[in-house]
Design a protein around this motif. Sequence first.
Motif, PDB file in Angstrom:
ATOM      1  N   ASN A  28       0.668  -1.505   0.260  1.00  0.00           N
ATOM      2  CA  ASN A  28       0.192   0.012  -0.526  1.00  0.00           C
ATOM      3  C   ASN A  28       0.472   1.441  -0.135  1.00  0.00           C
ATOM      4  OD1 ASN A  28      -2.514  -1.758   0.720  1.00  0.00           O
ATOM      5  ND2 ASN A  28      -2.192  -2.007   2.237  1.00  0.00           N
ATOM      6  N   GLU A  29       0.692   2.284  -0.074  1.00  0.00           N
ATOM      7  CA  GLU A  29       0.816   3.795  -0.225  1.00  0.00           C
ATOM      8  C   GLU A  29       1.684   4.159   1.637  1.00  0.00           C
ATOM      9  OE1 GLU A  29      -1.122   8.235   0.160  1.00  0.00           O
ATOM     10  OE2 GLU A  29      -0.910   7.698  -1.831  1.00  0.00           O
ATOM     11  N   GLY A  30       2.491   4.631   0.528  1.00  0.00           N
ATOM     12  CA  GLY A  30       3.666   4.950   2.436  1.00  0.00           C
ATOM     13  C   GLY A  30       4.108   3.657   3.162  1.00  0.00           C
ATOM     14  N   GLU A  31       3.817   2.286   2.699  1.00  0.00           N
ATOM     15  CA  GLU A  31       4.827   1.073   2.905  1.00  0.00           C
ATOM     16  C   GLU A  31       6.547   0.584   2.229  1.00  0.00           C
ATOM     17  OE1 GLU A  31       0.869  -1.481   4.147  1.00  0.00           O
ATOM     18  OE2 GLU A  31       2.063  -2.242   2.865  1.00  0.00           O
ATOM     19  N   ALA A  32       6.886   0.323   3.570  1.00  0.00           N
ATOM     20  CA  ALA A  32       8.283   0.068   2.907  1.00  0.00           C
ATOM     21  C   ALA A  32       7.842  -2.085   2.786  1.00  0.00           C
ATOM     22  CB  ALA A  32       9.022  -0.009   3.448  1.00  0.00           C
ATOM     23  N   PHE A  33       8.660  -2.619   1.635  1.00  0.00           N
ATOM     24  CA  PHE A  33       8.283  -4.077   2.034  1.00  0.00           C
ATOM     25  C   PHE A  33       9.933  -5.008   1.543  1.00  0.00           C
ATOM     26  CE2 PHE A  33       8.044  -8.263   0.114  1.00  0.00           C
ATOM     27  CZ  PHE A  33       6.608  -9.344   0.657  1.00  0.00           C
ATOM     28  N   LEU A  34      10.408  -5.796   2.693  1.00  0.00           N
ATOM     29  CA  LEU A  34      11.688  -5.639   2.501  1.00  0.00           C
ATOM     30  C   LEU A  34      11.514  -7.084   2.245  1.00  0.00           C
ATOM     31  CD1 LEU A  34      12.767  -2.910   3.328  1.00  0.00           C
ATOM     32  CD2 LEU A  34      14.699  -4.444   4.484  1.00  0.00           C
ATOM     33  N   ILE A  35      12.391  -7.655   0.745  1.00  0.00           N
ATOM     34  CA  ILE A  35      12.422  -9.318   0.937  1.00  0.00           C
ATOM     35  C   ILE A  35      14.003  -9.381   1.111  1.00  0.00           C
ATOM     36  CG2 ILE A  35      12.324 -11.056  -1.513  1.00  0.00           C
ATOM     37  CD1 ILE A  35      11.092  -8.481  -3.167  1.00  0.00           C
ATOM     38  N   VAL A  36      13.665  -9.931   1.902  1.00  0.00           N
ATOM     39  CA  VAL A  36      15.564 -10.738   2.873  1.00  0.00           C
ATOM     40  C   VAL A  36      15.446 -12.400   2.242  1.00  0.00           C
ATOM     41  CG1 VAL A  36      16.594 -10.970   4.764  1.00  0.00           C
ATOM     42  CG2 VAL A  36      14.433  -8.895   4.169  1.00  0.00           C
ATOM     43  N   GLY A  37      16.713 -11.732   2.479  1.00  0.00           N
ATOM     44  CA  GLY A  37      17.706 -13.588   1.743  1.00  0.00           C
ATOM     45  C   GLY A  37      19.053 -14.203   1.606  1.00  0.00           C
ATOM     46  N   PRO A  38      20.097 -15.034   1.246  1.00  0.00           N
ATOM     47  CA  PRO A  38      20.598 -14.897   0.889  1.00  0.00           C
ATOM     48  C   PRO A  38      21.407 -14.751  -0.337  1.00  0.00           C
ATOM     49  CG  PRO A  38      20.079 -16.835   1.510  1.00  0.00           C
ATOM     50  CD  PRO A  38      18.810 -16.309   2.395  1.00  0.00           C
ATOM     51  N   ASN A  39      22.551 -14.664  -0.601  1.00  0.00           N
ATOM     52  CA  ASN A  39      22.796 -14.762  -2.209  1.00  0.00           C
ATOM     53  C   ASN A  39      22.754 -15.408  -2.845  1.00  0.00           C
ATOM     54  OD1 ASN A  39      23.533 -12.014  -2.372  1.00  0.00           O
ATOM     55  ND2 ASN A  39      25.831 -13.102  -1.934  1.00  0.00           N
ATOM     56  N   GLY A  40      21.462 -15.624  -3.868  1.00  0.00           N
ATOM     57  CA  GLY A  40      20.724 -16.434  -4.858  1.00  0.00           C
ATOM     58  C   GLY A  40      19.864 -17.025  -4.290  1.00  0.00           C
ATOM     59  N   CYS A  41      19.314 -16.784  -3.671  1.00  0.00           N
ATOM     60  CA  CYS A  41      17.542 -17.490  -3.186  1.00  0.00           C
ATOM     61  C   CYS A  41      16.693 -16.760  -4.487  1.00  0.00           C
ATOM     62  CB  CYS A  41      17.280 -17.013  -1.678  1.00  0.00           C
ATOM     63  SG  CYS A  41      16.884 -15.493  -1.649  1.00  0.00           S
ATOM     64  N   ALA A 197      15.122  -5.536  -1.814  1.00  0.00           N
ATOM     65  CA  ALA A 197      15.931  -7.161  -2.163  1.00  0.00           C
ATOM     66  C   ALA A 197      16.972  -6.735  -0.786  1.00  0.00           C
ATOM     67  CB  ALA A 197      15.728  -7.241  -2.729  1.00  0.00           C
ATOM     68  N   THR A 198      17.570  -7.354   0.087  1.00  0.00           N
ATOM     69  CA  THR A 198      18.505  -7.141   0.537  1.00  0.00           C
ATOM     70  C   THR A 198      18.555  -8.522   1.485  1.00  0.00           C
ATOM     71  OG1 THR A 198      19.480  -5.956   3.062  1.00  0.00           O
ATOM     72  CG2 THR A 198      17.333  -6.486   2.606  1.00  0.00           C
ATOM     73  N   HIS A 199      19.837  -9.377   1.882  1.00  0.00           N
ATOM     74  CA  HIS A 199      20.181  -9.766   2.510  1.00  0.00           C
ATOM     75  C   HIS A 199      21.024  -9.840   3.680  1.00  0.00           C
ATOM     76  CE1 HIS A 199      24.125  -9.216   0.203  1.00  0.00           C
ATOM     77  NE2 HIS A 199      24.736  -9.194   1.416  1.00  0.00           N
ATOM     78  N   PHE A 200      20.555  -8.194   4.036  1.00  0.00           N
ATOM     79  CA  PHE A 200      21.224  -7.679   5.492  1.00  0.00           C
ATOM     80  C   PHE A 200      19.979  -7.452   6.996  1.00  0.00           C
ATOM     81  CE2 PHE A 200      24.372  -6.390   3.056  1.00  0.00           C
ATOM     82  CZ  PHE A 200      25.892  -6.560   3.267  1.00  0.00           C
ATOM     83  N   LEU A 201      19.701  -8.624   7.756  1.00  0.00           N
ATOM     84  CA  LEU A 201      18.457  -8.477   8.469  1.00  0.00           C
ATOM     85  C   LEU A 201      18.258  -7.357   9.077  1.00  0.00           C
ATOM     86  CD1 LEU A 201      18.904 -11.894  10.167  1.00  0.00           C
ATOM     87  CD2 LEU A 201      16.635 -10.751   8.525  1.00  0.00           C
ATOM     88  N   ASN A 202      19.285  -6.437   9.559  1.00  0.00           N
ATOM     89  CA  ASN A 202      19.760  -5.106  10.315  1.00  0.00           C
ATOM     90  C   ASN A 202      18.995  -4.214   9.343  1.00  0.00           C
ATOM     91  OD1 ASN A 202      21.333  -5.477   8.331  1.00  0.00           O
ATOM     92  ND2 ASN A 202      23.008  -3.317   9.052  1.00  0.00           N
ATOM     93  N   GLN A 203      18.837  -4.163   7.724  1.00  0.00           N
ATOM     94  CA  GLN A 203      18.214  -3.457   7.128  1.00  0.00           C
ATOM     95  C   GLN A 203      16.472  -3.177   8.068  1.00  0.00           C
ATOM     96  OE1 GLN A 203      19.739  -3.411   3.632  1.00  0.00           O
ATOM     97  NE2 GLN A 203      21.936  -2.683   4.020  1.00  0.00           N
ATOM     98  N   ALA A 204      16.429  -4.341   7.214  1.00  0.00           N
ATOM     99  CA  ALA A 204      14.469  -4.772   7.412  1.00  0.00           C
ATOM    100  C   ALA A 204      13.907  -3.876   8.972  1.00  0.00           C
ATOM    101  CB  ALA A 204      14.442  -6.127   7.881  1.00  0.00           C
ATOM    102  N   PHE A 205      14.999  -4.194  10.010  1.00  0.00           N
ATOM    103  CA  PHE A 205      14.440  -3.621  11.286  1.00  0.00           C
ATOM    104  C   PHE A 205      15.040  -1.736  11.327  1.00  0.00           C
ATOM    105  CE2 PHE A 205      16.027  -8.017  13.189  1.00  0.00           C
ATOM    106  CZ  PHE A 205      14.859  -8.006  13.376  1.00  0.00           C
ATOM    107  N   TYR A 206      16.010  -1.378  11.038  1.00  0.00           N
ATOM    108  CA  TYR A 206      16.149   0.342   9.734  1.00  0.00           C
ATOM    109  C   TYR A 206      15.180   0.925   9.664  1.00  0.00           C
ATOM    110  CZ  TYR A 206      19.141   4.725   9.466  1.00  0.00           C
ATOM    111  OH  TYR A 206      19.701   5.609   9.675  1.00  0.00           O
ATOM    112  N   LEU A 207      14.352   0.367   8.393  1.00  0.00           N
ATOM    113  CA  LEU A 207      13.445   0.901   8.128  1.00  0.00           C
ATOM    114  C   LEU A 207      12.301   0.187   8.594  1.00  0.00           C
ATOM    115  CD1 LEU A 207      14.216  -0.251   4.279  1.00  0.00           C
ATOM    116  CD2 LEU A 207      14.275   1.867   5.533  1.00  0.00           C
TER     117      LEU A 207
END
Length: 207
Positions: A28-41, A197-207
Motif C-alpha cells: 500500500n501507499e507509504g509502506e516499505a516491504f523488504l525481500i530478505v534472503g541470502p545470495n542466490g535465493c 531486496a537485501t540480505h542484511f537483516l539489520n536493514q529490515a529493522f532499520y526501515l
Amino acid sequence: MNLITVQNASFSYDLKTNVFDDISMGINEGEAFLIVGPNGCGKSTLIDNLLGLLKLKAGKIEIGGKDIKQMKPKEIAEHLAYVPQGHEKSFGYKVLDIVLMGRTYAAKMFSPPLEEERVLALKALEQVGLKGFEEKEYTRLSGGELQLVMIARALAQKSTLLIMDEPTAHLDFYHELNVLEIVTDLVKNKKISVIMATHFLNQAFYL
C-alpha cells in the motif's frame, strides 16, 4: 486497492525447478516491504517479475488493479521506478542528464527535455542530497554518490512505488546509512512505497 498485488506467484527458468513458489503479497501507499534472503535465493528474479521483465510460470501480478501482462512498458513506468544493484558507467554524461533519463517514458519521440522535466530532475537531486552535482560527470562519482544518482533518477519518474535491488550492496558503512536514511524519509514523509531486496537483516529493522 494495493499499489501492487502478487497472487500465488511461481517462476522457473527451466519449467522444472521453481526459483520461487506460491508467493503472495500486497503493498500500500507509504509502506516499505523488504525481500530478505541470502545470495542466490531468487530475490532479483522476483524483482524482474515485478518489473515485467520476466513472466510468471503461475499466479498473477497486478499494478494498480491491472494485470501486468496487459500493461505496456510506459504504463508500468508510470507506477514503478527501479534502482538496480549496480550500474556500469558507460559514458561521461552529466549527472543531470542521467537523472533526466528517469523522465524518458513521459517524453515525446526525439523531443528534448522540457523545463518542467529539468525542474523535477533538480528536485530529485536535492532530495538525495546532491544539489550542486548536476554538471558533474557521473563517471567521476564515488560508488555512494553514484547510487544516490540512481535513486534520484528513479524519483524523477514520479512513480508511486520504488523497487530497489540491494541498493547498498557495494557501499561502505557511511554511504549505506545515508541510503537507508533517504529511503526511510521517502516512506515516512513522502509516502512513497518501497520494495527493497537485501540480505542484511539489520536493514529490515532499520526501515
